[in-house]
Scaffold this active site. Structure first.
Site, PDB file in Angstrom:
ATOM      1  N   GLU A   1       0.756  -1.267   0.047  1.00 36.32           N
ATOM      2  CA  GLU A   1      -0.073   0.062  -0.603  1.00 36.32           C
ATOM      3  C   GLU A   1       0.530   1.207  -0.638  1.00 36.32           C
ATOM      4  OE1 GLU A   1      -3.493  -0.122   2.664  1.00 36.32           O
ATOM      5  OE2 GLU A   1      -3.414   2.263   3.424  1.00 36.32           O
TER       6      GLU A   1
ATOM      7  N   LYS B   1      -7.391  -0.928  11.542  1.00 38.26           N
ATOM      8  CA  LYS B   1      -6.603  -1.162  10.216  1.00 38.26           C
ATOM      9  C   LYS B   1      -5.674  -0.318   9.702  1.00 38.26           C
ATOM     10  CE  LYS B   1      -6.693  -1.878   5.352  1.00 38.26           C
ATOM     11  NZ  LYS B   1      -5.316  -0.953   4.999  1.00 38.26           N
TER      12      LYS B   1
ATOM     13  N   ASP C   1       3.845 -14.051  11.294  1.00 35.72           N
ATOM     14  CA  ASP C   1       3.007 -14.768  10.833  1.00 35.72           C
ATOM     15  C   ASP C   1       1.608 -13.902  11.290  1.00 35.72           C
ATOM     16  OD1 ASP C   1       0.114 -15.909  10.476  1.00 35.72           O
ATOM     17  OD2 ASP C   1       0.911 -17.959  11.592  1.00 35.72           O
TER      18      ASP C   1
ATOM     19  N   HIS D   1      -2.468  10.419   0.349  1.00 39.33           N
ATOM     20  CA  HIS D   1      -2.661   8.992  -0.053  1.00 39.33           C
ATOM     21  C   HIS D   1      -2.408   9.787  -1.626  1.00 39.33           C
ATOM     22  CE1 HIS D   1      -3.843   5.338   0.572  1.00 39.33           C
ATOM     23  NE2 HIS D   1      -3.904   4.873  -0.673  1.00 39.33           N
TER      24      HIS D   1
HETATM   25  C1  MEV Z   1      -5.954   2.972   4.961  1.00 40.75           C
HETATM   26  O1  MEV Z   1      -5.320   2.419   4.699  1.00 40.75           O
HETATM   27  C2  MEV Z   1      -5.654   3.251   6.070  1.00 40.75           C
HETATM   28  C3  MEV Z   1      -6.514   4.824   7.332  1.00 40.75           C
HETATM   29  O2  MEV Z   1      -8.037   4.139   6.602  1.00 40.75           O
HETATM   30  C4  MEV Z   1      -7.068   4.752   8.395  1.00 40.75           C
HETATM   31  C5  MEV Z   1      -7.535   5.338   9.486  1.00 40.75           C
HETATM   32  O3  MEV Z   1      -8.604   5.640   9.015  1.00 40.75           O
HETATM   33  O4  MEV Z   1      -7.206   5.964  10.491  1.00 40.75           O
HETATM   34  C6  MEV Z   1      -5.816   5.982   6.396  1.00 40.75           C
END
Ligand code: MEV
Length: 438
Positions: free
Chosen positions: A85, A279, A295, A392
């Site tokens: 990513e 995430k 793992d 991003h």
């Molecule tokens: C993207 O991979 C991760 C985010 O969505 C985490 C978040 O929203 O805190 C930017």
């Protein structure tokens, strides 16, 4: 429809490829070429990879990046991250630099306990089962001694074996709930071998336990397996600094601190946000876990169970302001290894561990927790300030340009263009097409 195949695993690698490309792809020749482009020219290295799993037909590459400038306690680390990513490594590096100038990350190991269970069925008198357990417990240990000897010499081994009555949740269901110390090994093989030995001894000894009736003697072992839920294999990482040092302007700092606290508070109470919030943490954690040959499925499963341990899925990070000090921290369960498994087999994993100064498992837990905290800080900071799309999409720009087939010269021109312009997908395509038509 393609017919099922018998004996696929017995075919040579080339035969497997021929079968898959001729049955499941449109253009067999192109598909074969793609698979073979990823073969390593170093025959020994390729063989090593071929033998990691079954039915290998090629290698699947992920980029390995470095996030430098992580001050963790008193050590300065450059952290290897394997991830596809865009913007994750850049975000980690940015957060590392931000906290380097504000005292760095502080970490503490809160526990190193690993867990395994023998699940069994017993229909009979619980008091008798308990008496039998007390009688057999030393035998469980002694009969597993061949497995535990080396681990014990190094200071690890079986910490505790408990009998747990689970019949309130499932009729006749009991467990041997066992805890282990596996030092620098993740310990899956060690724990599973111990558990299978416990199960054998337990079953065998029950058959000759005089106090049991014939029915009680027939203990039914269902399964013996480690648990990836390790709430007591726990590490804490934190950062803190005076609120006014969070940005260049003290007024902005107050506003920023307030927004950060609000964002964490939202992730604490709202599971939809908590999942995405966590995430982002796992973006950092998994990348280091992968780079160091650990793992990530085990870690993911354990971490999310921990996030829901109080009955509701919630944020893994916390933030507060006390006496003008902004603190941001994470407590996270991580069962990791720096010996065994892929660590000595995979040359890149070995190198990643060398870059991390050959950490012990406890040191790696601290580094990984920091990578997760840094990633979360960077993500939430962007979310509550500029929004994440700006950074991003800038990082994603190269991916879009590669998809469009841009030349190196075109990439340079357009990268410069998007330093000053918002890089949405549509804007990149438009700018690319304009450039081409000129
Ligand atoms: C993207 O991979 C991760 C985010 O969505 C985490 C978040 O929203 O805190 C930017």
């Amino acid at each position: 429809m393609t017919k099922p195949i018998q004996g696929f695993s017995k075919l040579t690698k080339e035969e497997k490829i021929d079968w898959i490309v001729s049955n499941y792809t449109q253009d067999a020749e192109t598909a074969k070429n793609i698979l073979m482009r990823y073969w390593n020219t170093d025959v020994d290295l390729q063989k090593l990879h071929d033998e990691f799993i079954e039915n290998t037909i090629s290698n699947y590459y992920l980029p390995l990046g470095i996030a430098p400038n992580f001050l963790i306690n008193t050590e300065l680390y450059a952290i290897p991250m394997a991830i596809e990513e865009s913007s994750v490594v850049a975000a980690a590096s940015k957060a590392a630099k931000f906290w380097l100038d504000r005292g760095g990350f502080k970490t503490t190991i809160l526990g190193t306990e690993k867990i395994g269970q023998v699940h069994f069925m017993f229909s009979g008198n619980f008091n008798k089962l308990n008496t039998f357990f007390k009688y057999v417990e030393p035998k469980l240990r002694s009969e597993a001694a061949v497995i535990t000897r080396n681990m014990e010499k190094r200071g690890g081994g079986i910490s505790k074996i408990e009998l747990r009555d689970k019949t309130a949740e499932l009729a006749n269901y009991y467990q041997l709930h066992c805890t282990f110390e596996t030092l620098d090994a993740m310990g899956a093989n060690f724990i599973n071998s111990c558990l299978e030995e416990f199960a054998k001894t337990f079953k065998k000894e029950a058959l000759c336990f005089a106090e049991f009736t014939e029915e009680e003697k027939d203990i039914e072992i269902v399964m013996s397996i480690l648990s990836n839920y390790v709430p007591n294999c726990l590490v804490r990482a934190e950062v803190s600094c005076p609120v006014e040092e969070l940005t260049d302007d003290p007024t902005d700092s107050k506003e920023f601190a307030k927004k950060m606290i609000q964002a964490i508070a939202i992730a604490k109470v709202e599971p939809h946000r908590a999942v995405t919030h966590n995430k982002g943490i796992m973006n950092g954690i998994d990348a280091v876990i992968l780079a160091t040959g650990n793992d990530f499925r085990a870690v993911e499963a354990g971490v999310h169970a921990y996030a829901a341990k109080d009955g509701k899925y919630t944020s893994l990070t916390n933030a507060c302001i006390t006496d003008g000090i902004f603190s941001f921290w994470i407590e996270i369960p991580l069962a990791l290894g720096t010996v065994g498994g892929l660590t000595s087999l995979h040359p890149l994993v070995n190198l990643a561990l060398e870059i991390l100064q050959k950490p012990s498992a406890q040191e790696l837990m601290q580094i990984v927790a920091v990578a997760g905290l840094a990633q979360n800080f960077a993500a939430v900071r962007s979310l509550v300030t500029t929004g994440i799309q700006e950074g991003h999409m800038k990082m994603h720009l190269l991916n879009i340009l590669n998809q469009l087939g841009a030349t190196e010269e075109e990439k340079l021109t357009l990268t410069n263009h998007f330093k000053k312009n918002s890089a949405t997908h549509a804007a990149v395509v438009e700018a690319f097409e304009n450039l081409r038509s000129q």
